[in-house]
Design a protein around this motif. Structure first.
Motif, PDB file in Angstrom:
ATOM      1  N   ALA A   8       0.833  -1.201   0.000  1.00  0.00           N
ATOM      2  CA  ALA A   8       0.000   0.000   0.000  1.00  0.00           C
ATOM      3  C   ALA A   8       0.869   1.253   0.000  1.00  0.00           C
ATOM      4  O   ALA A   8       0.573   2.232  -0.685  1.00  0.00           O
ATOM      5  N   ALA A   9       1.966   1.254   0.769  1.00  0.00           N
ATOM      6  CA  ALA A   9       2.855   2.412   0.817  1.00  0.00           C
ATOM      7  C   ALA A   9       3.522   2.626  -0.530  1.00  0.00           C
ATOM      8  O   ALA A   9       3.693   3.756  -0.987  1.00  0.00           O
ATOM      9  N   GLY A  10       3.916   1.556  -1.211  1.00  0.00           N
ATOM     10  CA  GLY A  10       4.544   1.672  -2.525  1.00  0.00           C
ATOM     11  C   GLY A  10       3.597   2.248  -3.559  1.00  0.00           C
ATOM     12  O   GLY A  10       3.992   3.048  -4.404  1.00  0.00           O
ATOM     13  N   SER A  11       2.317   1.884  -3.502  1.00  0.00           N
ATOM     14  CA  SER A  11       1.367   2.407  -4.483  1.00  0.00           C
ATOM     15  C   SER A  11       1.110   3.900  -4.240  1.00  0.00           C
ATOM     16  O   SER A  11       0.922   4.660  -5.177  1.00  0.00           O
ATOM     17  N   ARG A  12       1.124   4.324  -2.980  1.00  0.00           N
ATOM     18  CA  ARG A  12       0.940   5.746  -2.677  1.00  0.00           C
ATOM     19  C   ARG A  12       2.122   6.562  -3.181  1.00  0.00           C
ATOM     20  O   ARG A  12       1.947   7.654  -3.713  1.00  0.00           O
ATOM     21  N   VAL A  13       3.319   6.039  -3.022  1.00  0.00           N
ATOM     22  CA  VAL A  13       4.508   6.756  -3.489  1.00  0.00           C
ATOM     23  C   VAL A  13       4.457   6.910  -5.002  1.00  0.00           C
ATOM     24  O   VAL A  13       4.734   7.980  -5.543  1.00  0.00           O
ATOM     25  N   ARG A  14       4.081   5.835  -5.715  1.00  0.00           N
ATOM     26  CA  ARG A  14       3.980   5.912  -7.172  1.00  0.00           C
ATOM     27  C   ARG A  14       2.907   6.925  -7.598  1.00  0.00           C
ATOM     28  O   ARG A  14       3.076   7.657  -8.556  1.00  0.00           O
ATOM     29  N   TYR A  15       1.809   6.981  -6.857  1.00  0.00           N
ATOM     30  CA  TYR A  15       0.732   7.928  -7.158  1.00  0.00           C
ATOM     31  C   TYR A  15       1.219   9.363  -7.022  1.00  0.00           C
ATOM     32  O   TYR A  15       1.003  10.200  -7.901  1.00  0.00           O
ATOM     33  N   PHE A  16       1.898   9.677  -5.917  1.00  0.00           N
ATOM     34  CA  PHE A  16       2.396  11.032  -5.712  1.00  0.00           C
ATOM     35  C   PHE A  16       3.484  11.383  -6.713  1.00  0.00           C
ATOM     36  O   PHE A  16       3.586  12.530  -7.155  1.00  0.00           O
ATOM     37  N   LEU A  17       4.313  10.429  -7.104  1.00  0.00           N
ATOM     38  CA  LEU A  17       5.327  10.669  -8.130  1.00  0.00           C
ATOM     39  C   LEU A  17       4.674  11.018  -9.467  1.00  0.00           C
ATOM     40  O   LEU A  17       5.124  11.928 -10.172  1.00  0.00           O
ATOM     41  N   ALA A  18       3.605  10.324  -9.817  1.00  0.00           N
ATOM     42  CA  ALA A  18       2.912  10.600 -11.076  1.00  0.00           C
ATOM     43  C   ALA A  18       2.317  12.008 -11.060  1.00  0.00           C
ATOM     44  O   ALA A  18       2.381  12.732 -12.062  1.00  0.00           O
ATOM     45  N   ILE A  19       1.768  12.404  -9.923  1.00  0.00           N
ATOM     46  CA  ILE A  19       1.204  13.762  -9.825  1.00  0.00           C
ATOM     47  C   ILE A  19       2.305  14.809  -9.948  1.00  0.00           C
ATOM     48  O   ILE A  19       2.152  15.821 -10.634  1.00  0.00           O
ATOM     49  N   ALA A  20       3.448  14.581  -9.306  1.00  0.00           N
ATOM     50  CA  ALA A  20       4.552  15.534  -9.369  1.00  0.00           C
ATOM     51  C   ALA A  20       5.078  15.672 -10.795  1.00  0.00           C
ATOM     52  O   ALA A  20       5.370  16.783 -11.258  1.00  0.00           O
ATOM     53  N   VAL A  21       5.196  14.572 -11.525  1.00  0.00           N
ATOM     54  CA  VAL A  21       5.677  14.617 -12.907  1.00  0.00           C
ATOM     55  C   VAL A  21       4.685  15.381 -13.790  1.00  0.00           C
ATOM     56  O   VAL A  21       5.069  16.205 -14.625  1.00  0.00           O
ATOM     57  N   ALA A  22       3.394  15.129 -13.594  1.00  0.00           N
ATOM     58  CA  ALA A  22       2.387  15.814 -14.405  1.00  0.00           C
ATOM     59  C   ALA A  22       2.402  17.318 -14.120  1.00  0.00           C
ATOM     60  O   ALA A  22       2.298  18.140 -15.041  1.00  0.00           O
ATOM     61  N   ALA A  23       2.540  17.709 -12.859  1.00  0.00           N
ATOM     62  CA  ALA A  23       2.566  19.132 -12.513  1.00  0.00           C
ATOM     63  C   ALA A  23       3.801  19.807 -13.089  1.00  0.00           C
ATOM     64  O   ALA A  23       3.736  20.940 -13.586  1.00  0.00           O
ATOM     65  N   THR A  24       4.933  19.144 -13.070  1.00  0.00           N
ATOM     66  CA  THR A  24       6.160  19.702 -13.623  1.00  0.00           C
ATOM     67  C   THR A  24       6.033  19.880 -15.137  1.00  0.00           C
ATOM     68  O   THR A  24       6.427  20.910 -15.688  1.00  0.00           O
TER      69      THR A  24
END
Length: 138
Positions: A8-24
């Motif tokens: 569950a922690a790994g999926s949350r990290v991947r989710y936040f990484l995807a949001i950060a990449v999209a915002a950048t």
């Protein structure tokens, strides 16, 4: 049990990484355009036409020794005195608006009421029963 938590922690990290990449990516694409119009040729034509509001680069330093002109015509002494009289009259009426409207001054009666109100009330309370206040009193 810990395997589920790690998953569950790994999926949350991947989710936040995807949001950060999209915002950048979105931020970088906004920086790539040439102003609000999107084309540099149109921006250059508005500069040449003189419709620019704000500072312009003239290629030289501004001359700060030029004395600025008056923003508006100045009052004459008579106009200044007339405005001062009007201001003083408005100030006097604002300090005591009731007097300027002809209202009767009852401050002495109010002061007398304030001085006697406390003792009169205490007498009524201590009298235990006052028929004037309580008609059911016997």
């Amino acid at each position: 049990m810990t395997a589920g938590i790690e998953k569950a922690a790994g999926s949350r990290v991947r989710y936040f990484l995807a949001i950060a990449v999209a915002a950048t990516a979105l931020g970088l694409s906004a920086c790539a355009s040439n102003g609000p119009s999107g084309s540099s040729a149109q921006g250059a034509s508005s500069l040449a036409s003189g419709n620019v509001v704000g500072p312009r680069d003239t290629g030289s330093y501004p001359n700060l020794n030029i004395k600025p002109g008056q923003a508006a015509p100045q009052f004459t002494d008579a106009e200044a005195q007339a405005k001062l009289r009007q201001l003083n009259a408005e100030r006097a009426s604002a300090q005591n608006p009731a007097r300027s409207k002809g209202v009767k001054d009852e401050s002495a009666a109010l002061r007398k009421l304030a001085a006697t109100h406390g003792p009169d009330t205490l007498r009524q309370i201590e009298g235990k029963c006052d028929p004037a206040l309580d008609p059911t009193c016997k």
